[in-house]
Motif scaffolding. Structure first.
Motif, PDB file in Angstrom:
ATOM      1  N   THR A 160      -3.572  -2.179  -4.474  1.00  8.79           N
ATOM      2  CA  THR A 160      -2.288  -1.625  -4.064  1.00  8.79           C
ATOM      3  C   THR A 160      -2.346  -0.105  -4.097  1.00  8.79           C
ATOM      4  OG1 THR A 160      -1.344  -1.519  -6.294  1.00  8.79           O
ATOM      5  CG2 THR A 160      -1.167  -3.626  -5.127  1.00  8.79           C
ATOM      6  N   ALA A 161      -1.257   0.513  -3.606  1.00  8.81           N
ATOM      7  CA  ALA A 161      -1.174   1.978  -3.620  1.00  8.81           C
ATOM      8  C   ALA A 161      -1.240   2.522  -5.037  1.00  8.81           C
ATOM      9  CB  ALA A 161       0.112   2.431  -2.943  1.00  8.81           C
ATOM     10  N   GLY A 162      -0.793   1.725  -6.008  1.00  6.90           N
ATOM     11  CA  GLY A 162      -0.830   2.158  -7.395  1.00  6.90           C
ATOM     12  C   GLY A 162      -2.147   1.864  -8.088  1.00  6.90           C
ATOM     13  N   TRP A 219       0.818  -1.217   0.000  1.00  8.83           N
ATOM     14  CA  TRP A 219       0.000   0.000   0.000  1.00  8.83           C
ATOM     15  C   TRP A 219       0.849   1.264   0.000  1.00  8.83           C
ATOM     16  CZ3 TRP A 219      -0.962  -4.428   2.607  1.00  8.83           C
ATOM     17  CH2 TRP A 219      -2.134  -5.095   2.243  1.00  8.83           C
ATOM     18  N   GLY A 220       2.147   1.125  -0.310  1.00  6.66           N
ATOM     19  CA  GLY A 220       3.026   2.286  -0.325  1.00  6.66           C
ATOM     20  C   GLY A 220       3.169   2.925   1.036  1.00  6.66           C
ATOM     21  N   ARG A 224       0.576   3.092 -12.959  1.00 13.11           N
ATOM     22  CA  ARG A 224       0.423   3.719 -11.656  1.00 13.11           C
ATOM     23  C   ARG A 224       1.510   3.226 -10.712  1.00 13.11           C
ATOM     24  NH1 ARG A 224      -6.113   3.096 -10.637  1.00 13.11           N
ATOM     25  NH2 ARG A 224      -6.800   4.387 -12.388  1.00 13.11           N
ATOM     26  N   HIS A 244      10.931  -2.740  -3.216  1.00 14.36           N
ATOM     27  CA  HIS A 244      10.204  -1.913  -4.185  1.00 14.36           C
ATOM     28  C   HIS A 244      10.840  -2.003  -5.575  1.00 14.36           C
ATOM     29  CE1 HIS A 244       7.128   0.185  -1.897  1.00 14.36           C
ATOM     30  NE2 HIS A 244       7.988   0.353  -0.902  1.00 14.36           N
ATOM     31  N   SER A 287       3.146   4.131  -6.607  1.00 15.39           N
ATOM     32  CA  SER A 287       2.885   4.875  -5.375  1.00 15.39           C
ATOM     33  C   SER A 287       3.847   6.050  -5.268  1.00 15.39           C
ATOM     34  CB  SER A 287       3.052   3.947  -4.164  1.00 15.39           C
ATOM     35  OG  SER A 287       4.414   3.588  -4.007  1.00 15.39           O
ATOM     36  N   GLU A 288       3.541   6.971  -4.368  1.00 10.30           N
ATOM     37  CA  GLU A 288       4.417   8.123  -4.153  1.00 10.30           C
ATOM     38  C   GLU A 288       5.802   7.671  -3.705  1.00 10.30           C
ATOM     39  OE1 GLU A 288       4.668  12.120  -1.296  1.00 10.30           O
ATOM     40  OE2 GLU A 288       2.821  10.953  -1.428  1.00 10.30           O
TER      41      GLU A 288
END
Length: 236
Positions: free
Chosen positions: A113-115, A66-67, A161, A196, A163-164
């Motif tokens: 996911t975060a993305g 989930w980042g 996508r 990552h 994540s940050e």
């Protein structure tokens, strides 16, 4: 009187000698730190919850889905992150906790996911405890089995996508920053950063940091007109 006190201490299972008690405490801390280090290095997503499913700790591999950082998951319920495909699979776990049973219970789950990628996998839930009569905790081990790969709608392909955190890692890596400095900048361990990078490499089908950075530019994740390297405006 002192003799009675010593007998009481022995009966309670507590060491009567303060240096011995301190030695036991230090040994417990040492083993706890070793376990935490092992979890940090483990590529398999792992979390420990209380009997109600509230997360007590999660390793970087789990939080990375989930980042997030590991500490950000603490205090949240596991069901905030996962969707069981059949909620009836949770009933045997509740019974196991209530009756003190020790077994492994696989649960099929999905999550985003975060993305924004939809993934599915299997969660092994193990009720665990230090002693047979201690309140149980739940050990969660996640196996990622796949993700939805629907083609983007329309004629123009969507930008992948990320994540940050992943975007920052890619930008710093593109600028030649060492993995150790990247880890410090984004608040992860070195193993968390490598996790990552490895996941992005597998997702995009490339090997090595150079190819990964080149792929990030080709996909528009990194801004080709920015220096130092930065995420594309739409990703930030």
């Amino acid at each position: 009187m002192a003799e009675e006190r010593g007998m009481d201490l022995r009966a309670s299972g507590l060491p009567g000698d303060a240096p011995v008690a301190e030695a036991w405490r230090q040994e417990a801390i040492t083993w706890r730190n070793r376990v935490m280090l092992l979890l940090d290095r483990l590529p398999l997503p792992v979390a420990l919850c209380d009997a109600d499913g509230v997360i007590l700790l999660a390793n970087p591999a789990m939080a990375a889905e989930w980042g997030m950082l590991s500490g950000q998951m603490r205090g949240r319920n596991a069901l905030d992150f996962f969707r069981p495909r059949a909620t009836t699979r949770l009933h045997p776990i509740g019974e196991a906790v209530r009756l003190g049973r020790r077994s492994r219970y696989p649960v099929e789950v999905t999550w985003s996911t975060a993305g924004g990628v939809e993934r599915h996998g299997e969660m092994d839930v193990d009720p665990v405890s230090d002693t047979p009569d201690a309140p149980p905790a739940l050990l969660l081990l996640l196996r990622v089995l796949g993700e939805r790969t629907d083609p983007p709608a329309g004629d123009v392909a969507e930008r992948p996508r990320v994540s940050e955190t992943e975007a920052r890692i890619l930008a710093l890596t593109a600028g030649g920053v060492t993995t150790a400095r990247v880890a410090k900048a984004v608040g992860l361990t070195v193993d968390g950063v490598n996790y990552h990078l490895g996941r992005l490499s597998r997702r995009w089908g490339v090997r090595g940091k150079t190819a990964l950075v080149a792929r990030a530019y080709a996909l528009g994740v990194l801004d080709s007109g920015a220096w130092p390297p930065a995420a594309a405006p739409e990703v930030r």
